[in-house]
Design a protein around this motif. Structure first.
Motif, short mmCIF file in Angstrom:
data_model
loop_
_atom_site.label_atom_id
_atom_site.label_comp_id
_atom_site.label_asym_id
_atom_site.label_seq_id
_atom_site.Cartn_x
_atom_site.Cartn_y
_atom_site.Cartn_z
N ALA A 5 0.84 -1.20 0.00
CA ALA A 5 0.00 0.00 0.00
C ALA A 5 0.87 1.25 0.00
O ALA A 5 1.84 1.34 0.74
CB ALA A 5 -0.92 0.00 1.21
N HIS A 36 -10.43 0.86 7.80
CA HIS A 36 -9.27 0.91 6.91
C HIS A 36 -8.57 -0.44 6.83
O HIS A 36 -8.18 -0.89 5.74
CB HIS A 36 -8.30 1.99 7.39
CG HIS A 36 -7.16 2.22 6.45
ND1 HIS A 36 -7.32 2.52 5.13
CD2 HIS A 36 -5.81 2.18 6.67
CE1 HIS A 36 -6.13 2.66 4.55
NE2 HIS A 36 -5.21 2.45 5.47
N VAL A 40 -7.99 -2.80 3.46
CA VAL A 40 -6.70 -3.33 3.02
C VAL A 40 -6.81 -4.82 2.71
O VAL A 40 -6.30 -5.31 1.69
CB VAL A 40 -5.62 -3.07 4.08
CG1 VAL A 40 -4.35 -3.87 3.78
CG2 VAL A 40 -5.29 -1.59 4.17
N THR A 45 -4.10 -5.30 -0.75
CA THR A 45 -2.88 -4.49 -0.69
C THR A 45 -2.14 -4.87 0.59
O THR A 45 -2.54 -5.80 1.30
CB THR A 45 -3.22 -3.00 -0.70
OG1 THR A 45 -4.17 -2.72 0.33
CG2 THR A 45 -3.82 -2.59 -2.04
N GLN A 46 -1.06 -4.18 0.88
CA GLN A 46 -0.30 -4.49 2.09
C GLN A 46 -0.15 -3.24 2.94
O GLN A 46 0.11 -2.16 2.42
CB GLN A 46 1.08 -5.05 1.75
CG GLN A 46 1.84 -5.58 2.98
CD GLN A 46 3.25 -6.03 2.65
OE1 GLN A 46 4.11 -5.21 2.40
NE2 GLN A 46 3.46 -7.34 2.62
N LEU A 47 -0.30 -3.41 4.24
CA LEU A 47 -0.17 -2.30 5.18
C LEU A 47 0.64 -2.74 6.38
O LEU A 47 0.41 -3.84 6.94
CB LEU A 47 -1.55 -1.82 5.63
CG LEU A 47 -1.55 -0.68 6.66
CD1 LEU A 47 -1.09 0.62 6.01
CD2 LEU A 47 -2.94 -0.50 7.26
N ARG A 194 -0.94 -9.52 4.16
CA ARG A 194 -1.53 -8.22 3.79
C ARG A 194 -1.40 -7.21 4.93
O ARG A 194 -1.08 -6.06 4.70
CB ARG A 194 -3.00 -8.40 3.43
CG ARG A 194 -3.23 -9.38 2.29
CD ARG A 194 -4.72 -9.56 2.04
NE ARG A 194 -4.99 -10.77 1.28
CZ ARG A 194 -6.21 -11.24 1.04
NH1 ARG A 194 -7.26 -10.59 1.50
NH2 ARG A 194 -6.36 -12.34 0.35
#
Length: 269
Positions: A5, A36, A40, A45-47, A194
């Protein structure tokens, strides 16, 4: 492998944060953060998520390399010290205290979509006990792997391979700070998870090998006193000398910022 992300906080809150010497802590409510994190996972996506307390901020102010590593994280506020820092530099407290020990269980409870988890950290056997308790508390999710945190730096590649073989949605890293954030920052791009979270003592609490303060003590934001009384030798410096150093450090930074914004003008004769 999920896309890393680019945004470290929800767009709606991008301007509402504490920025101090390159460290940025988002001012989010619990509901905003949970939404949020769910997004993700859904978008694949990646956070990288960190819970920024006074100890973490002080370490980042002392070590530029650590501060640089934290720039890839979404940092949220954890504890009274970071709240006081916000009041000093922004004129207001954070809207909510988002410590990982409360936030992660709340997130797992709120997630109705089944997720997979990997637990990394704590002493041998502790992560396994925590995994069993998580399975009882959140049967909609599944722990797909555990590993203790006692590995040498040269073994990190093998640890990454183990995690990727399990392919978890969520990686909980309990190596203490700065170790857990540095591990995530260094290896996150190679990890298939993720959500990568640095969770401190959460694994010990979940396993039942550490005891949390009573709810009334937590409500008064005095859990640090409870922890100090239970573990004075391990936490004595952190909650006495380091607190004093933290207060002096942020006061000096605040004074320097004030002098920068209000330069002294010397009258000409």
């Amino acid at each position: 492998m999920p896309d890393r992300a680019l945004d470290t906080a929800p767009r709606a809150a991008s301007a509402d944060r504490l920025d101090l010497e390159g460290v940025s802590v988002a001012d989010l409510t619990r509901d905003e953060l949970l939404a949020h994190l769910h997004e993700v996972l859904e978008r694949k996506t990646q956070l990288c998520l960190g819970f920024c307390n006074a100890n973490m901020l002080l370490a980042a102010l002392r070590e530029p390399a650590y501060a640089a590593a934290l720039r890839g994280f979404l940092l949220v506020s954890d504890g009274l010290g970071i709240d006081l820092c916000s009041a000093l530099f922004r004129g207001r407290f954070f809207r909510e205290n988002l410590n990982g020990t409360d936030l992660v269980p709340a997130f797992l409870a709120a997630e109705t979509t089944p997720r997979t988890l990997y637990l990394l950290g704590a002493r041998p056997g502790i992560a396994g006990a925590a995994a069993r308790n998580l399975a009882l508390a959140y049967p909609q999710h599944r722990v797909v792997g555990v590993r203790h945190g006692y590995f040498r730096p040269e073994e990190a590649g093998a640890v990454v391979a183990e995690i990727n073989a399990a392919a978890p949605d969520i990686l909980l890293v309990a190596l203490g700070n700065p170790g857990q954030e540095l591990f995530i920052a260094e290896h996150g791009a190679r990890l298939d998870a993720r959500l990568l979270m640095g969770v401190g003592a959460l694994v010990d609490y979940t396993a039942g090998t550490a005891t949390r303060a009573p709810e009334a003590v937590r409500a008064l934001r005095l859990e640090w006193v409870f922890r100090l009384l239970r573990e004075p030798r391990r936490l004595g410096r952190r909650y006495t000398l380091d607190v004093a150093v933290f207060l002096v450090t942020i006061l000096k930074l605040r004074l320097a910022r004030w002098l920068r914004d209000h330069p002294v003008r010397v009258a000409r004769p």
